[in-house]
Design a protein around this motif. Structure first.
Motif, mmCIF file in Angstrom:
data_model
loop_
_atom_site.group_PDB
_atom_site.id
_atom_site.type_symbol
_atom_site.label_atom_id
_atom_site.label_comp_id
_atom_site.label_asym_id
_atom_site.label_seq_id
_atom_site.Cartn_x
_atom_site.Cartn_y
_atom_site.Cartn_z
ATOM 1 N N TRP A 1 0.738 -1.238 0.109
ATOM 2 C CA TRP A 1 0.002 -0.032 0.052
ATOM 3 C C TRP A 1 1.003 1.366 0.034
ATOM 4 C CZ3 TRP A 1 -4.399 1.566 -1.526
ATOM 5 C CH2 TRP A 1 -5.001 2.855 -1.129
ATOM 6 N N GLN A 2 1.921 1.300 0.900
ATOM 7 C CA GLN A 2 2.632 2.449 0.828
ATOM 8 C C GLN A 2 3.338 2.857 -0.485
ATOM 9 O OE1 GLN A 2 2.794 4.464 3.079
ATOM 10 N NE2 GLN A 2 1.654 3.226 4.765
ATOM 11 N N HIS A 3 3.721 1.895 -1.316
ATOM 12 C CA HIS A 3 4.224 2.171 -2.717
ATOM 13 C C HIS A 3 3.311 2.229 -3.663
ATOM 14 C CE1 HIS A 3 7.812 1.932 -0.289
ATOM 15 N NE2 HIS A 3 7.450 0.495 0.280
ATOM 16 N N LEU A 4 1.963 1.873 -3.664
ATOM 17 C CA LEU A 4 1.079 1.777 -4.715
ATOM 18 C C LEU A 4 0.830 3.305 -5.315
ATOM 19 C CD1 LEU A 4 -1.021 -0.326 -5.875
ATOM 20 C CD2 LEU A 4 -2.490 0.692 -4.538
ATOM 21 N N ARG A 5 1.223 3.237 -6.814
ATOM 22 C CA ARG A 5 0.996 4.502 -7.234
ATOM 23 C C ARG A 5 -0.002 4.591 -8.511
ATOM 24 N NH1 ARG A 5 5.757 6.376 -10.349
ATOM 25 N NH2 ARG A 5 4.597 8.307 -10.326
#
Length: 130
Positions: free
Chosen positions: A30-34
């Motif tokens: 989630w933290q890296h989802l773009r």
């Protein structure tokens, strides 16, 4: 009686600007989802996407305070001949990205709407000028 479900976190797609709502499958990343989809990830952001954003902002700055523009005006400014029609969805995506950046708001019938869920004709105006 059960407790109400807590709202799930959201973020915006870097490509189309649509809202991405948290899913269990994305928990680890989630933290890296773009991107909202593999299609957006493949397409990425092109120079034309940036031109459409710039065209929207430029058109709005040339208008009177509180005036709006249609995304088709940006598509016509960037596209050539009948090619502007292919730029309509990219122009709406550019407007959504500008909403996320806090520069513009999208309206329908004079009311501000969520650009991720708006259907039909929309208008774009600068924030704080309405």
């Amino acid at each position: 009686m059960t407790a109400p479900e807590a709202p799930r976190p959201t973020r915006s797609c870097a490509g189309c600007g649509r809202t991405i709502t948290w899913r269990k499958a994305w928990e680890r990343d989630w933290q890296h989802l773009r991107w909202c989809s593999s299609a957006c990830r493949r397409r990425g952001l092109t120079p034309v996407d940036r031109q459409l954003e710039d065209a929207l902002v430029q058109l709005l700055r040339e208008r009177a305070r509180g005036a709006t523009v249609c995304p088709s005006e940006a598509a016509r400014a960037v596209g050539t001949g009948e090619g502007w029609r292919e730029l309509m969805e990219p122009a709406r995506a550019a407007a959504r990205r500008l909403v996320v950046a806090g520069q513009v708001e999208v309206t329908q019938g004079g009311r501000v709407v969520d650009p991720s869920t708006a259907r039909g004709p929309v208008r774009v105006r600068l924030v704080g000028r309405g």
